[in-house]
Scaffold this active site. Sequence first.
Site, mmCIF file in Angstrom:
data_model
loop_
_atom_site.group_PDB
_atom_site.id
_atom_site.type_symbol
_atom_site.label_atom_id
_atom_site.label_comp_id
_atom_site.label_asym_id
_atom_site.label_seq_id
_atom_site.Cartn_x
_atom_site.Cartn_y
_atom_site.Cartn_z
ATOM 1 N N HIS A 1 0.804 -1.301 0.117
ATOM 2 C CA HIS A 1 0.179 -0.095 -0.002
ATOM 3 C C HIS A 1 0.913 1.192 0.019
ATOM 4 O O HIS A 1 1.356 1.690 1.021
ATOM 5 C CB HIS A 1 -0.940 0.109 1.230
ATOM 6 C CG HIS A 1 -2.178 0.965 1.015
ATOM 7 N ND1 HIS A 1 -3.385 0.519 0.710
ATOM 8 C CD2 HIS A 1 -2.058 2.307 1.070
ATOM 9 C CE1 HIS A 1 -4.071 1.718 0.714
ATOM 10 N NE2 HIS A 1 -3.350 2.487 0.828
ATOM 11 N N HIS B 1 1.714 4.872 -2.702
ATOM 12 C CA HIS B 1 0.916 5.812 -3.787
ATOM 13 C C HIS B 1 2.122 6.559 -4.652
ATOM 14 O O HIS B 1 3.130 6.849 -3.944
ATOM 15 C CB HIS B 1 0.015 6.892 -3.102
ATOM 16 C CG HIS B 1 -0.945 6.293 -2.376
ATOM 17 N ND1 HIS B 1 -2.236 5.807 -2.492
ATOM 18 C CD2 HIS B 1 -0.962 6.235 -0.920
ATOM 19 C CE1 HIS B 1 -2.794 5.128 -1.662
ATOM 20 N NE2 HIS B 1 -2.174 5.804 -0.461
ATOM 21 N N ASP C 1 1.901 3.026 3.368
ATOM 22 C CA ASP C 1 1.018 4.075 3.034
ATOM 23 C C ASP C 1 1.838 5.342 2.472
ATOM 24 O O ASP C 1 1.229 6.349 2.527
ATOM 25 C CB ASP C 1 -0.002 4.341 4.228
ATOM 26 C CG ASP C 1 -1.070 5.224 3.727
ATOM 27 O OD1 ASP C 1 -1.499 5.004 2.635
ATOM 28 O OD2 ASP C 1 -1.798 6.305 4.681
#
Length: 288
Positions: free
Chosen positions: A26, A28, A243
Amino acid sequence: MHQPATPSPALRQPDFTLPRGTCDTHCHILGPVNRFPYADSRPYTPAESDKTVLSALHERLGVDRTVIVQATVHGTDNRVVLDAIADRPHARRGVALIDADISDANLQVLHDGGIRAVRFGFIRHLWTPPEPATFHRLMERIALFGWHVLLHVDATGLDELQPMLDALPVPFVIDHMGRIDAAGGLEQPGFARLLEWAKRDHCWIKVSAIDRLSATGTPFADVAPFVRALIDASPDRLLWGTDFPHPNPRHPVADDADVVDVLPLCGDAGAMQKLLVDNPARLYGFIG
């Protein structure tokens, strides 16, 4: 004005050595916006953090594999994820955001580009949840590709969604440990229900965004007891993610080495091998 992509501010390697084949499931990529513009309807405007920043971070941490989750600021234009996967197609996969009317041909393009899941949110102040019938039709369509669905949902809302979850034709992954709050303790109702859901064969859970779950901040050790409990409940269906670059953090993350160094507090070497390597390899189809 958008801020340019910059190297990670983190300065050290983790004290904990990640096992070979570790996957960050996870993270980005944000921009660069001159190639991959943010969506006009984006909920916020973050600083750019392009694929070179992510690659440098993973090299320093010792992460070998990556699952890039399409950021909401890019909307359903998944080119930024596909571009990064194309650089390392054997070591990267992606999670897309899609429109309800996406064509079969475009689903095939996403699959060929390394997408293996779609993400939907059921937290009403952050997302507009999909209409149930439309959502179910999409799930039937992605099932043909062997994908799963990533759900951004509060653990306290899982029971309300049970009829929908029970009807899913694909596995589902619960984001960010169901957004529990470490301050509530292990006995909080939401976490108790999350542990029950964790025992279901089609349910996976992501140990991610610990900076949002922690009540104390760095070194985030107050999250470790929750991870240990999840490992006890479902050691074969847990995933881990940083994250990065930590959109909307509860506590600033000055160094992602701190996120890694929580891991030895959560379980032994066997548990870490499953969490970091074996489980994501099985779900996302990594080989070797």
